[in-house]
Design a protein around this motif. Structure first.
Motif, PDB file in Angstrom:
ATOM      1  N   THR A  44       0.820  -1.208   0.000  1.00  0.00           N
ATOM      2  CA  THR A  44       0.000   0.000   0.000  1.00  0.00           C
ATOM      3  C   THR A  44       0.856   1.261   0.000  1.00  0.00           C
ATOM      4  N   THR A  45       1.999   1.206   0.664  1.00  0.00           N
ATOM      5  CA  THR A  45       2.908   2.357   0.675  1.00  0.00           C
ATOM      6  C   THR A  45       3.722   2.410  -0.612  1.00  0.00           C
ATOM      7  N   ARG A  60       2.775   1.783  -3.510  1.00  0.00           N
ATOM      8  CA  ARG A  60       1.968   2.349  -4.595  1.00  0.00           C
ATOM      9  C   ARG A  60       2.263   3.829  -4.818  1.00  0.00           C
ATOM     10  N   TRP A  61       2.447   4.594  -3.728  1.00  0.00           N
ATOM     11  CA  TRP A  61       2.616   6.042  -3.888  1.00  0.00           C
ATOM     12  C   TRP A  61       4.024   6.538  -3.575  1.00  0.00           C
ATOM     13  N   SER A 102      -4.196   5.001   2.165  1.00  0.00           N
ATOM     14  CA  SER A 102      -3.317   5.016   0.995  1.00  0.00           C
ATOM     15  C   SER A 102      -3.552   3.834   0.066  1.00  0.00           C
ATOM     16  N   PRO A 149      -6.035   5.481  -3.032  1.00  0.00           N
ATOM     17  CA  PRO A 149      -5.757   6.910  -3.218  1.00  0.00           C
ATOM     18  C   PRO A 149      -6.823   7.586  -4.065  1.00  0.00           C
ATOM     19  N   TYR A 166      -6.696   9.474  -6.555  1.00  0.00           N
ATOM     20  CA  TYR A 166      -6.549   9.535  -8.011  1.00  0.00           C
ATOM     21  C   TYR A 166      -7.080   8.274  -8.693  1.00  0.00           C
ATOM     22  N   SER A 213       5.150  14.638   0.768  1.00  0.00           N
ATOM     23  CA  SER A 213       3.951  13.992   0.233  1.00  0.00           C
ATOM     24  C   SER A 213       2.726  14.254   1.079  1.00  0.00           C
ATOM     25  N   TYR A 263       0.077  16.315  -0.329  1.00  0.00           N
ATOM     26  CA  TYR A 263      -0.791  15.797  -1.384  1.00  0.00           C
ATOM     27  C   TYR A 263      -1.655  14.628  -0.910  1.00  0.00           C
ATOM     28  N   HIS A 264      -1.337  14.045   0.234  1.00  0.00           N
ATOM     29  CA  HIS A 264      -2.093  12.916   0.769  1.00  0.00           C
ATOM     30  C   HIS A 264      -2.707  13.354   2.094  1.00  0.00           C
TER      31      HIS A 264
END
Length: 215
Positions: free
Chosen positions: A5-6, A8-9, A148, A151, A153, A199, A202-203
């Motif tokens: 999961t981490t 990914r971004w 996360s 997300p 997006y 980040s 943005y998160h």
């Protein structure tokens, strides 16, 4: 090593930052669950790993990186989509996808549920939060996951629903206790910390936490 999961971004920005600042560092990234990453840290097959906290192992040192909200990912058409926000009591009648008992993520959910005097029923138990989320994306059922994992997006036939009464998931960096981190490993960890701080802008569901010196 890094949990899915981490990854990914975070992996793409991490590699970009390292290529610019430390072009001689050669990275090999292993994506896996915390359960799979810990033995590789203990055996020193990994220099460091981003894992779910807490980790209670005598041969692994950990430092916090960030906290993040836990949410429910719900397929379109499920009765839970009627809610904009849930309490644990409202979630209780509905079986949900969760990690297995004994994982840090599941154990913390159970602690929160006991505090609210509710009992959550697993629809299925899956050791892998990214796979768990994919099952919800594909319509199998609602899943309790970190924010996360879904997300903003990403779009699809599912919705994200915050859950009141759930504590945040903690994520940190683990290193083998018996071997001090090398200079390249310290550089990677420092870069991770900088990226996570940036980040967070943005998160919205990610809160950076203090990181102790690993030198």
């Amino acid at each position: 090593g890094i949990i899915g999961t981490t990854a990914r971004w975070l992996v793409a920005p991490l590699l970009n930052a390292l290529q610019g600042a430390y072009p001689l560092i050669e990275m090999v990234i292993i994506e896996a669950t915390t359960t799979s990453l810990l033995p590789q840290l203990v055996s020193e097959r990994l220099d460091a790993a981003v894992v779910n906290l807490p980790v209670d192992h005598p041969d692994v040192d950990t430092r916090p990186l960030f906290d993040e909200d836990r949410i429910v990912v719900v397929p379109t058409g499920h009765p839970l989509t009627a809610y904009d926000q849930l309490t644990l009591a409202e979630l209780e009648p509905h079986p949900v996808l969760m990690p297995p008992t004994g994982t840090a993520f599941r154990d913390e959910i159970e602690t929160d549920a006991r505090r609210s005097r509710v009992t959550l029923t697993p629809l299925a138990e899956v050791d892998g939060l990214r796979l768990l989320t994919s099952m919800a994306f594909q319509g199998f059922g609602p899943a309790l996951v970190p924010a996360s994992a879904a997300p903003r997006y990403l779009d699809g036939d599912w919705v994200r629903i915050p859950v009141e009464g759930l504590s945040r998931r903690a994520v940190g960096i683990g290193i083998p206790r018996r071997s001090p981190p090398s200079a390249p490993t310290r550089a990677v960890i420092d870069t991770l910390v900088d990226l996570i701080t940036t980040s967070a802008t943005y998160h919205a569901n990610i809160v950076p936490t203090a990181v102790a010196d690993v030198s």
